[in-house]
Motif scaffolding. Structure first.
Motif, PDB file in Angstrom:
ATOM      1  N   ALA A  58       2.991 -27.819 -15.084  1.00  0.00           N
ATOM      2  CA  ALA A  58       4.163 -27.481 -15.125  1.00  0.00           C
ATOM      3  C   ALA A  58       4.740 -26.450 -16.405  1.00  0.00           C
ATOM      4  CB  ALA A  58       5.396 -28.544 -15.086  1.00  0.00           C
ATOM      5  N   LYS A  59       4.175 -27.010 -17.581  1.00  0.00           N
ATOM      6  CA  LYS A  59       4.215 -26.385 -18.772  1.00  0.00           C
ATOM      7  C   LYS A  59       3.298 -25.145 -18.617  1.00  0.00           C
ATOM      8  CE  LYS A  59       5.230 -30.273 -21.794  1.00  0.00           C
ATOM      9  NZ  LYS A  59       4.878 -31.122 -22.867  1.00  0.00           N
ATOM     10  N   GLN A  60       2.095 -25.186 -18.392  1.00  0.00           N
ATOM     11  CA  GLN A  60       1.244 -23.991 -18.395  1.00  0.00           C
ATOM     12  C   GLN A  60       1.855 -22.888 -17.547  1.00  0.00           C
ATOM     13  OE1 GLN A  60      -2.554 -25.649 -16.660  1.00  0.00           O
ATOM     14  NE2 GLN A  60      -2.731 -26.732 -18.576  1.00  0.00           N
ATOM     15  N   ASN A  61       2.578 -23.209 -16.474  1.00  0.00           N
ATOM     16  CA  ASN A  61       3.007 -22.169 -15.594  1.00  0.00           C
ATOM     17  C   ASN A  61       4.450 -21.965 -15.993  1.00  0.00           C
ATOM     18  OD1 ASN A  61       0.735 -21.456 -13.468  1.00  0.00           O
ATOM     19  ND2 ASN A  61       0.712 -23.523 -13.792  1.00  0.00           N
ATOM     20  N   ASP A  62       5.170 -22.525 -16.910  1.00  0.00           N
ATOM     21  CA  ASP A  62       6.407 -22.295 -17.325  1.00  0.00           C
ATOM     22  C   ASP A  62       7.328 -22.348 -15.985  1.00  0.00           C
ATOM     23  OD1 ASP A  62       8.619 -21.795 -19.147  1.00  0.00           O
ATOM     24  OD2 ASP A  62       8.298 -19.687 -18.850  1.00  0.00           O
ATOM     25  N   VAL A  63       7.417 -23.356 -15.348  1.00  0.00           N
ATOM     26  CA  VAL A  63       8.236 -23.423 -14.100  1.00  0.00           C
ATOM     27  C   VAL A  63       9.674 -23.900 -14.542  1.00  0.00           C
ATOM     28  CG1 VAL A  63       6.443 -24.251 -12.735  1.00  0.00           C
ATOM     29  CG2 VAL A  63       7.790 -25.834 -13.806  1.00  0.00           C
ATOM     30  N   ASN A  64      10.586 -23.633 -13.691  1.00  0.00           N
ATOM     31  CA  ASN A  64      11.979 -24.138 -13.917  1.00  0.00           C
ATOM     32  C   ASN A  64      12.769 -25.046 -13.062  1.00  0.00           C
ATOM     33  OD1 ASN A  64      12.614 -21.887 -12.042  1.00  0.00           O
ATOM     34  ND2 ASN A  64      13.162 -20.551 -13.474  1.00  0.00           N
ATOM     35  N   PHE A  65      12.012 -25.488 -12.162  1.00  0.00           N
ATOM     36  CA  PHE A  65      12.503 -25.970 -10.921  1.00  0.00           C
ATOM     37  C   PHE A  65      11.447 -26.949 -10.456  1.00  0.00           C
ATOM     38  CE2 PHE A  65      14.362 -27.462  -6.857  1.00  0.00           C
ATOM     39  CZ  PHE A  65      15.871 -27.508  -7.438  1.00  0.00           C
ATOM     40  N   ILE A  66      11.516 -28.125  -9.997  1.00  0.00           N
ATOM     41  CA  ILE A  66      10.752 -29.057  -9.064  1.00  0.00           C
ATOM     42  C   ILE A  66      11.306 -29.218  -7.680  1.00  0.00           C
ATOM     43  CG2 ILE A  66       9.358 -31.137  -9.313  1.00  0.00           C
ATOM     44  CD1 ILE A  66       9.931 -31.579 -12.163  1.00  0.00           C
ATOM     45  N   LEU A  67      10.511 -28.959  -6.791  1.00  0.00           N
ATOM     46  CA  LEU A  67      10.637 -29.288  -5.511  1.00  0.00           C
ATOM     47  C   LEU A  67       9.600 -30.574  -4.878  1.00  0.00           C
ATOM     48  CD1 LEU A  67      12.454 -28.928  -2.896  1.00  0.00           C
ATOM     49  CD2 LEU A  67      10.424 -27.302  -2.023  1.00  0.00           C
TER      50      LEU A  67
END
Length: 384
Positions: free
Chosen positions: A81-90
């Motif tokens: 998640a950090k490596q890809n700089d996500v902003n939401f989890i499904l």
């Protein structure tokens, strides 16, 4: 009735075809971490439906979240998640995947050792927002802030809870449960049943509405649970089981009443040490808890027997015994065995569970805080 504050923030999208609604619930410029389990969603069509619904949305996948999600695996998901700089989890899966999503959300911006969230109650801020697509009705995790995580390295199963990691929305499509193996159906029904019992089977506080809500859920599970095994593609049955499991732990029936949770705390140690299914541990422990605590739970056990199982006998001791047996028989009817010996566990396991309870500070369990290590041992010995 005890004082309470109640708010449930999760938007429930219930029924066929509701997956199509998820994109409209995502933030602008969403970059989604799609979290799932062992890959069954790729065999039953749920993955394809999710990806179709997410057309035009940037998606990063992380699969492999285990039943009883492990800290070790979830920390890999945090790194992704950090490596890809996500902003939401499904989270697409059952309670384990959704529990895992909550931990990933909390750990994403946490400054320190994330295990402290679970063992020290460390505070965290700015968690990632979460949405859920439920494929296994059981834990109610889709509409609460609870999360349970296992650390393999230390054989510890610990929990945390925060409304800040409660899913913003949850898709509940009963058709997604058609392909579940019978064992998972059985476990889900037993888990939901015990969730209700933990909030109901304590002592009276003049909360008749909560009691009737709880009894309605229990009666529905007793009626529909066996049908879910015998009629796997019955939409109405699956819908009733799915909604019952959600209602069992979305917070409603627990408002204003004392709660127990000793069965869960003891059961967690059995899972951490021996990798038993969560529901299997509950089916082992609950009848023994009811027996050992029968004097303090007498009024509610009798009420359970009369209102849910239709047990009406004049002798109180007989009514309590018959009610405990009815609970045990229901678990067995769902093909979940109720003795430690059924899982090849003996007195050595009892000693190891007691040692883990002590290590984890679980020495005053139950609604009265009176289940100490000695009483926990008595419960487990009775469950042999």
């Amino acid at each position: 009735m005890l004082n309470f504050v109640f708010k449930n923030q999760t938007e429930i999208l219930f029924g066929k075809g509701q997956m199509s609604e998820i994109t409209s619930r995502l933030p602008e410029a969403a970059k989604v971490l799609l979290l799932y389990g062992g890959g069954s969603i790729k065999n039953n069509g749920v993955y394809d439906q999710a990806m179709s619904a997410l057309t035009g949305v940037e998606v990063v996948e992380f699969g492999g979240v285990e039943p009883n999600p492990t800290y070790e695996t979830l920390m890999q998901a945090v790194a992704t998640a950090k490596q890809n700089d996500v902003n939401f989890i499904l989270a697409v899966g059952g309670g384990s995947v959704i529990d895992g999503a909550k931990f990933v959300a909390a750990a994403f911006n946490f400054d320190g050792e994330p295990w402290d969230i679970l063992v020290k109650g460390a505070s965290f801020s700015n968690p990632l927002p979460i949405g859920a697509v439920l494929t296994l009705p059981a834990t109610g995790s889709e509409s609460n802030g609870n999360s349970v995580v296992t650390k393999k390295a230390t054989s510890q199963k610990r929990a945390f809870s925060s409304p800040t990691v409660q899913p913003q929305f949850a898709v509940l499509d009963p058709e997604y449960t058609y392909s579940l193996p019978p064992r998972q159906v059985s476990n889900g029904v037993v888990d939901a049943f015990v969730h209700v019992i933990e909030q109901y089977l304590t002592y009276p506080v003049n909360a008749p509405l909560q009691d009737r809500f709880a009894e309605g859920i229990l009666q529905t599970l007793i009626s529909e649970g066996p049908k879910a095994l015998s009629e796997p593609n019955n939409y109405d049955v699956r819908a009733n089981v799915m909604w019952s499991a959600t209602m069992a732990l979305n917070g409603l029936i627990g408002q204003g009443v004392p709660q127990d949770w000793s069965t869960h705390m003891i059961g967690h140690e059995l899972t951490a040490l021996y990798n038993l299914d969560h529901a299997q541990t509950l089916a082992i422990v609950l009848p023994a808890v009811m027996y050992v605590q029968r004097d303090k739970k007498a009024e509610k056990i009798k009420q359970l027997g009369e209102r849910v199982f239709g047990i009406t006998v004049a002798d109180e001791a007989q009514q309590i015994d018959q009610t405990i047996k009815a609970v045990q028989d229901f678990f067995e009817s769902m093909a979940v065995q109720t003795r430690l010996a059924d899982y090849q566990l003996d007195e050595k396991a009892v000693q190891e569970v007691i040692a883990n309870l002590e290590k984890n500070g679980m020495t005053a369990l139950g609604e009265h805080g009176d289940i100490d290590l000695a009483k926990a041992k008595e419960i487990l010995m009775l469950a042999l």
